[in-house]
Write a protein that holds these residues in place. Structure first.
Motif, short mmCIF file in Angstrom:
data_model
loop_
_atom_site.label_atom_id
_atom_site.label_comp_id
_atom_site.label_asym_id
_atom_site.label_seq_id
_atom_site.Cartn_x
_atom_site.Cartn_y
_atom_site.Cartn_z
N LEU A 191 -12.07 13.60 10.63
CA LEU A 191 -12.07 12.30 10.08
C LEU A 191 -13.42 11.90 10.62
O LEU A 191 -13.73 11.55 11.99
CB LEU A 191 -10.96 11.68 10.28
CG LEU A 191 -10.87 10.39 9.93
CD1 LEU A 191 -10.81 10.12 8.31
CD2 LEU A 191 -9.60 9.65 10.29
N LEU A 192 -14.11 11.25 10.04
CA LEU A 192 -15.05 10.50 10.16
C LEU A 192 -15.06 8.91 10.16
O LEU A 192 -15.43 8.14 11.05
CB LEU A 192 -16.75 10.82 9.51
CG LEU A 192 -17.06 12.42 9.95
CD1 LEU A 192 -18.28 12.61 8.89
CD2 LEU A 192 -17.40 12.59 11.41
N ARG A 193 -14.75 8.52 9.06
CA ARG A 193 -14.57 7.08 8.83
C ARG A 193 -13.47 6.82 7.59
O ARG A 193 -13.25 7.80 6.94
CB ARG A 193 -16.11 6.59 8.11
CG ARG A 193 -16.42 7.31 6.96
CD ARG A 193 -18.02 7.01 6.72
NE ARG A 193 -18.32 5.45 6.77
CZ ARG A 193 -18.19 4.65 5.91
NH1 ARG A 193 -17.61 4.92 4.47
NH2 ARG A 193 -18.58 3.48 6.14
N ALA A 194 -13.35 5.59 7.40
CA ALA A 194 -12.50 5.11 6.48
C ALA A 194 -12.61 3.68 6.01
O ALA A 194 -13.17 3.15 6.85
CB ALA A 194 -10.94 5.34 6.85
N GLU A 195 -12.19 3.21 4.72
CA GLU A 195 -12.59 2.16 4.33
C GLU A 195 -11.22 1.18 4.07
O GLU A 195 -11.50 0.22 4.01
CB GLU A 195 -13.13 2.16 2.97
CG GLU A 195 -14.56 2.89 2.82
CD GLU A 195 -15.14 2.99 1.73
OE1 GLU A 195 -14.63 2.35 0.67
OE2 GLU A 195 -16.03 3.82 1.36
N ALA A 196 -10.14 1.73 4.61
CA ALA A 196 -9.00 0.82 4.54
C ALA A 196 -7.95 1.22 5.50
O ALA A 196 -7.92 2.43 5.52
CB ALA A 196 -8.47 0.80 2.82
N LEU A 197 -7.06 0.24 5.97
CA LEU A 197 -5.81 0.51 6.81
C LEU A 197 -4.64 0.07 6.01
O LEU A 197 -4.65 -1.13 5.33
CB LEU A 197 -5.95 -0.09 8.04
CG LEU A 197 -7.44 0.42 8.86
CD1 LEU A 197 -7.31 -0.56 10.18
CD2 LEU A 197 -7.30 1.71 9.28
N GLN A 198 -3.52 0.72 6.19
CA GLN A 198 -2.39 0.02 5.69
C GLN A 198 -1.24 0.19 6.92
O GLN A 198 -0.95 1.18 7.44
CB GLN A 198 -2.04 1.02 4.42
CG GLN A 198 -0.75 0.63 3.74
CD GLN A 198 -0.45 1.26 2.36
OE1 GLN A 198 -0.62 0.65 1.44
NE2 GLN A 198 0.03 2.42 2.56
N SER A 199 -0.34 -0.90 6.69
CA SER A 199 0.99 -0.80 7.44
C SER A 199 2.01 -1.26 6.30
O SER A 199 1.93 -2.22 5.71
CB SER A 199 0.80 -1.86 8.67
OG SER A 199 -0.33 -1.41 9.59
N THR A 200 3.10 -0.56 6.68
CA THR A 200 4.34 -0.83 5.93
C THR A 200 5.49 -1.05 6.74
O THR A 200 5.81 -0.28 7.43
CB THR A 200 4.41 0.49 4.93
OG1 THR A 200 3.49 0.76 4.19
CG2 THR A 200 5.66 0.28 4.07
N PHE A 201 6.22 -2.10 6.51
CA PHE A 201 7.32 -2.48 7.23
C PHE A 201 8.45 -2.30 6.08
O PHE A 201 8.44 -2.87 5.05
CB PHE A 201 7.41 -4.12 7.48
CG PHE A 201 6.12 -4.55 8.20
CD1 PHE A 201 6.69 -4.75 9.81
CD2 PHE A 201 4.95 -4.52 7.93
CE1 PHE A 201 5.62 -5.07 10.51
CE2 PHE A 201 3.87 -4.99 8.79
CZ PHE A 201 4.31 -5.21 10.19
N LEU A 202 9.41 -1.65 6.46
CA LEU A 202 10.76 -1.56 5.80
C LEU A 202 11.85 -2.40 6.09
O LEU A 202 12.16 -2.56 7.23
CB LEU A 202 11.30 -0.01 6.07
CG LEU A 202 10.15 1.19 5.69
CD1 LEU A 202 10.65 2.43 5.79
CD2 LEU A 202 9.54 1.02 4.21
#
Length: 1177
Positions: A281-292
């Motif tokens: 993995l080099l880079r990413a454009e988004a992060l996501q967190s999910t609360f249940l």
């Protein structure tokens, strides 16, 4: 035989043929249709006369009935549940959904609250400490949300979903551990120690500060709690749960608090990833967190009977309210967590947000409804106002629009009483669409009422209007109702309800136009007869005229009433039956008794006066009134004059026809190409208003995290224990689908059967080690491990109620055989043990067993027989394998996945395993499997029905075929234009496309009916049809556009694109095809006329005889055949203009030259009647 010249070209000395000359009919095949239509029009005439006689009573009763139905809106139910709106009742998906609800209940196991972080500068890398720090800041802000309801404070730890809480006999210890047990949060922060900061659980121990995950020492806690309870299972749980490694990289995903079972894959946490050639993995454009969070029912069950809620009357509704309030606050604070100048932006979303959008989408916009109807009122009033007070109908326009509004309300109220649920399409679109369609017929009747034939008695004016327009109104309304009923074939409940409601509303509009609006016209006629101003009917008209209408009678001694400025006699002929042959003909008196028409640019053939069975808009406007109250020249111009003098002459020229056919052919070819561009689908981003935070979240989710949680559900009806190989094969086949996200190579498949088998293999290995070392023997397992003791208890089970235990089996059997299958006799007892002993594995598997296996507590030191016996679980009726789908961007991707999943289930069914896929892709995208087939079927059925209705009411299959041809071309062109506009095909455009056939009838049938009932050449009849239909059709189109105009102001881009744009294009196409293409086709391929002039040229001359006795007398010429004696004559005497509509007055300077002598009345002339059935003499 030479064709007789038009009446306008007859020489002054021309006379009708002798008595022996037979009347001429164009085609004998049209006799029956003409007679049937005459009979139907006779019924309409009787209805209109009856309404006029009792107009006040009819109006009162009509308003009362419609008002009573409108009260049904009080019980209207607005449906916002997506499943109820989009899942076809009785379909395969509906049955599967019902089965799931029967086994598991109405709700899912948990609800998801999501945070997506993207850079403000598109394309930037978010895998930096600064970006992760901002993500932690937003997640911390969201995790600290608290709401106060019912006198209690509710935070994340109270309402979050907690997976795999172990069973402990001591209730106090269990509650304390439950409070400390972490919430399930899927976040990239879990790759670092900071991820533990999101857990807000705390517990109290005497003499110690509150215990939290940020200050917790697990070993010390176990030492302090050890004397109070056996916590060996919890100790092993903590051994499995490792704190996040600070040095761990995001590559490969992250782990939750349970390293073994909670592995969050990269696709769940990172979006827009880029890798090097080695896959790192080099880079990413988004992060996501999910609360249940827990579902409302889970929250209710969790706190039911708890000391915290015993004083508030805890209920499931309160639990739902708590969750909704917390979710709204969560979204608000998360979106405000980062400063406006931060390099990152946070998009938050929750299930409540979606519900709020649907509720807002379904709300009625009072401002737009009122604005739309006020605009329509203004248009109707202005277009019907005239300078001539006696011709003005502004009040009729206002009353007509208000009547349509009441009819729409009554139709919707009737739908509510019938139990048809309302939805967003009902509240956002139907009031405006129904208004535009309903007002069309109002304009048609109003135009026809002002153009009544000359000499029509006052008491028959309404009957005459309905006689000439009722067929058209019935035809268009019936076709519209049939169209919407056919649109109900679309298997989507929301659109089916919309189509049924539209059909009911059209029916109510039809009843209002045919029964109540004629009463309004009759009252307005009374207003004009009393010389009252339009709209302001309390005031007298400043240019009022006293009008006396004299029905057939004699004026003796050439006496003329004092004050008469001029005297004009008009004779009107109607279709009647010949006694000898029962032929239906049209009778016209000699030309000498008619006022010659004014000159026109099409020469005398095109607009020469002639008889017809016209039932659309009556006589041509050849003779015009000139009122004493002079109007401006521009006020005398109207669409009928434009059609007669400009439009029709230009359109019906040969080179113009050729150009029209070429242009429409090119448009059709272009539309056929555009139809290939139409894609299936309807994204949620199309429904949510653009520019909102919700739209930004959904756009980011669709771009970066197109993931869908689905499950493969196995039903009852087969033996799970003996079908393990088939279950493994089904899982393998489903996992091979292209869209299924594979698990990491180091992780076992995430299903209950794999977890269950692996757990059995684990305790079997522990038993083998303990047996080999002597810690477990035939008679004791106390010295062995916990897992070894569990295996010992399971191995000795026989399943026999008489002899449940057999210790000899300890070394002769295995919990899992060499083929990887569980012995069927141990399957359900082992299932009970696994569910009770491995809560984390059970939670990770998301098995959702039904019936749930019984609880069984293991105590290694209890050697009683009861502790050794393991109750077997009941045969399973419901279980599921969870999967993640990714890469689903286009509808074709969803369809491919659905077809693959269905094929896997069908193959498993051949092996005896009953299974079906479950999840939102299968819930909402299944419709696209047969949507186009359903669309084509509905359109074909509707076109056939339209042909049958038109053929029955027009009684002319030839004309019906041309109408259906034009409607087919319109539908194809509308479909192609949708492709160029980028509008995707879903259930909503399908409904509009199907309904377009019915709406298109509004623009075509009037022209076709006018052409069919005219007399002369095809060009002549096409021109007359245009003259009499251009105004009402254009007014109807403008009224429809005005009704749709309010849709353009909707906050939802979906309403604008899928309803306003499509319906506007449909209206414009209908106008062009109805007033341009159809007249050209009729002038080339139109059916023959129903009647022709009845007289042949004859050398015998019927000259007007000299006056006898010096009297001025009008009557039937004695040379007319006796079988044609029923002729209606009327005479209008005006003291000063203007007269009532329909009475033709000419100034003295323009009067034709009349012989002062008149023919003597024939015998029986006093019995002349204007209406009646054909005599059977």
């Amino acid at each position: 035989m030479a064709r007789p010249p038009p009446l306008g070209e007859l020489p002054p000395g021309y006379t009708p043929p002798a008595r022996s000359a037979a009347p001429q009919i164009l085609a004998g095949s049209l006799q029956a249709p003409l007679w049937l239509r005459a009979y139907f029009q006779g019924l309409l005439f009787s209805l209109g006369c009856g309404i006029q006689r009792h107009c006040g009573k009819v109006l009162f009763l009509g308003l009362l009935a419609f008002g009573a139905l409108a009260l049904g809106l009080r019980v209207a139910i607005i449906e916002t549940d997506l499943e109820q709106l989009w899942v076809e009742a009785g379909s395969r998906v509906s049955q599967e959904l019902q089965y799931t609800k029967e086994k598991l209940g109405e709700e899912a196991a948990y609800t998801s609250q999501m945070l997506i972080q993207t850079p403000r500068q598109e394309g930037e890398n978010v895998l930096t400490p600064e970006a992760l720090g901002l993500h932690l800041q937003a997640a911390l802000t969201a995790s600290k949300v608290q709401v106060s309801l019912y006198g209690k404070s509710w935070d994340l730890n109270k309402i979050c979903y907690k997976s795999g809480v172990p069973l402990i006999e001591n209730g106090m210890i269990e509650r304390m551990i439950e409070k400390l047990f972490p919430c399930v949060i899927l976040t990239p922060i879990d790759c670092f120690w900071e991820g533990a900061k999101l857990q807000g659980g705390s517990a109290y121990l005497p003499g110690r500060p509150d215990i939290q995950w940020t200050n917790l020492d697990p070993e010390q806690l176990l030492e302090e709690l050890g004397p109070f309870a056996s916590l060996e299972g919890f100790r092993e749980l903590l051994d499995k749960a490792q704190a996040p490694n600070v040095a761990q990289e995001l590559s490969g995903g992250c782990h939750g608090f349970s390293h073994k079972f909670m592995h969050w894959q990269e696709e769940l946490l990172l979006g827009g990833m880029a890798r090097d050639p080695q896959g790192q993995l080099l880079r990413a454009e988004a992060l996501q967190s999910t609360f249940l969070l827990m579902s409302p029912r889970q929250l209710y069950e969790h706190f039911r009977g708890d000391y915290q809620t015993h004083d508030i009357g805890w209920s499931e509704e309160q639990a739902s309210t708590v969750l909704q309030a917390w979710q709204r606050r969560f979204v608000q604070l998360a979106q405000e967590a980062l400063p406006g100048n931060a390099s990152q932006q946070i998009h938050a979303f929750s299930s409540t947000t979606l519900d709020d959008i649907l509720h807002a989408f379904s709300e009625v916009s009072a401002a737009r409804v009122v604005g739309g109807y006020l605009l329509m009122l203004a248009y109707a009033c202005v277009t019907m106002l005239r300078w001539d007070c006696a011709q003005s109908q502004g009040a009729v326009g206002l009353a007509g629009v208000l009547l349509v509004a009441l009819a729409v309300a009554s139709g919707l109220g009737l739908c509510a009483l019938l139990g048809i649920a309302f939805n967003a399409a009902t509240t956002q679109v139907l009031p405006f669409l129904a208004l535009g369609i309903g007002v069309d017929d109002i304009f048609l009747l109003a135009h026809a009422f002002t153009e009544a034939p000359p000499g029509t008695p006052l008491q028959e004016r309404t009957g005459e209007c309905l006689q000439r327009t009722g067929t058209s109104v019935a035809l268009t309304s019936i076709n519209n109702m049939v169209a919407f009923f056919m649109a109900a074939l679309v298997p989507i409940p929301a659109l089916r309800a919309f189509s049924l409601q539209a059909a009911v509303v059209v029916g109510c509009n039809f009843a209002a136009v045919m029964l109540v609006f004629p009463a309004v016209l009759s009252l307005d006629l009374h207003r004009r007869h009393c010389q009252r101003l339009d709209v302001l009917c309390c005031f007298s008209s400043p240019c009022s005229a006293r009008v006396i209408q004299i029905l057939p009678q004699e004026l003796g001694d050439r006496t003329v009433p004092v004050g008469i400025a001029h005297l004009t006699a008009t004779v009107q002929a109607f279709a009647h039956c010949e006694a000898s042959s029962q032929h239906v003909v049209t009778l016209l008196p000699p030309q000498a008794h008619l006022v010659p028409p004014p000159s026109d640019p099409l020469a005398s053939e095109l607009f020469s006066p002639g008889g017809s069975t016209r039932d659309l808009l009556g006589q041509e406007e050849g003779t015009r009134q000139k009122a004493a109250c002079k109007s401006l020249p521009c006020a005398r111009w109207n669409l009928a004059h434009f059609a007669r003098s400009r439009f029709a002459p230009l359109l019906l020229q040969s080179h113009t026809k050729a150009m029209v056919l070429v242009l429409f052919g090119a448009l059709l070819g272009l539309s056929l190409y555009g139809s290939t561009l139409v894609q299936d689908g309807l994204a949620l981003t199309d429904v949510v208003p653009r520019g909102t935070k919700e739209h930004a979240f959904l756009s980011a989710q669709l771009r970066y995290f197109s993931l869908y949680e689905v499950a493969l559900v196995t039903q009852g009806g087969f033996d799970y224990a003996h079908s393990q190989r088939a279950l493994f094969d089904l899982h393998q086949r489903f996992s091979s689908l292209k869209a299924v996200l594979p698990p990491p190579a180091t992780q076992a498949p995430r299903t209950w059967l794999h977890y269950y088998r692996n757990w059995l293999q684990g305790i079997q290995a522990a038993f083998d080690q303990d047996w080999a070392s002597g810690r477990i023997t035939h008679h004791s397992y106390r010295n062995g491990s916990e897992d070894g003791a569990l295996a010992y208890k399971l191995l000795i089970q026989t399943g026999d109620a008489q002899e449940p235990l057999d210790f000899s089996q300890l070394t002769t059997r295995k919990l899992v055989d060499k083929d990887g299958l569980i012995p069927p006799e141990l399957f359900y007892m082992g299932l009970t043990m696994w569910v009770s002993s491995d809560p984390l594995g059970l939670a990770a598997s998301q098995a959702n067993f039904y019936p749930p296996p019984p609880e069984w507590l293991h105590d290694k030191y209890d050697t009683t027989g009861e502790n050794l016996r393991i109750p077997a679980a009941q045969p399973l009726e419901f279980a599921q394998f969870p999967f993640l789908l990714h890469g689903l961007q286009k509808t074709a991707d969803f369809v491919e996945t659905i077809e693959g999943a269905r094929a896997a289930c069908a193959e498993a069914g051949q092996a005896g395993v009953r299974a079906y896929p479950s999840g939102s892709p299968f819930l909402f995208w299944e419709q696209y499997l047969g949507l186009r087939r359903c669309f084509l079927l509905a359109v074909c059925i509707l076109l056939v029905c339209t042909f049958l209705v038109c053929a029955l009411l027009l009684l002319n299959p030839w004309a019906a075929s041309l109408i259906v041809l034009v409607l087919t071309v319109m539908t194809v062109e509308l479909f192609g234009i949708m492709g160029f506009l980028g509008i995707k095909l879903s259930a909503i455009p399908v409904v509009i496309l199907v309904a377009s056939v019915g709406i298109g009838v509004e623009f075509t049938v009037h022209v076709a009916l006018g052409f069919l009932t005219s007399q002369g050449s095809r060009n002549l009849r096409a021109a007359r049809a245009l003259e009499h239909t251009l105004a009402p059709v254009t007014d109807g189109a403008v009224s429809t556009l005005l009704g749709l105009l309010m849709l353009a102001g909707s906050n939802f881009d979906f309403i604008v694109r899928y309803f306003f744009v499509v319906l506007t294009v449909l209206t414009l196409l209908g106008l062009l095809h109805g007033l341009v293409l159809l007249p050209v086709l009729l002038s080339i391929l139109g059916p023959p006329p129903e009647v022709v002039q009845m007289y042949k040229e004859s050398p015998e001359v019927l000259s007007p005889p000299a006056a006898q006795g010096g009297g001025l007398r009008w009557g039937v010429a004695p040379t007319l055949p006796q079988s044609f004696a029923r002729v209606t004559t009327s005479m209008t005497v005006a003291l000063r203009p203007p007269p009532l509509p329909g009475a033709y007055i000419h100034p003295a300077s323009e009067e034709p030259t009349w012989s002062p002598a008149a023919t003597p009345a024939a015998s029986g002339s006093s019995n002349l009647s204007s209406r009646g059935p054909c005599p059977a003499t």
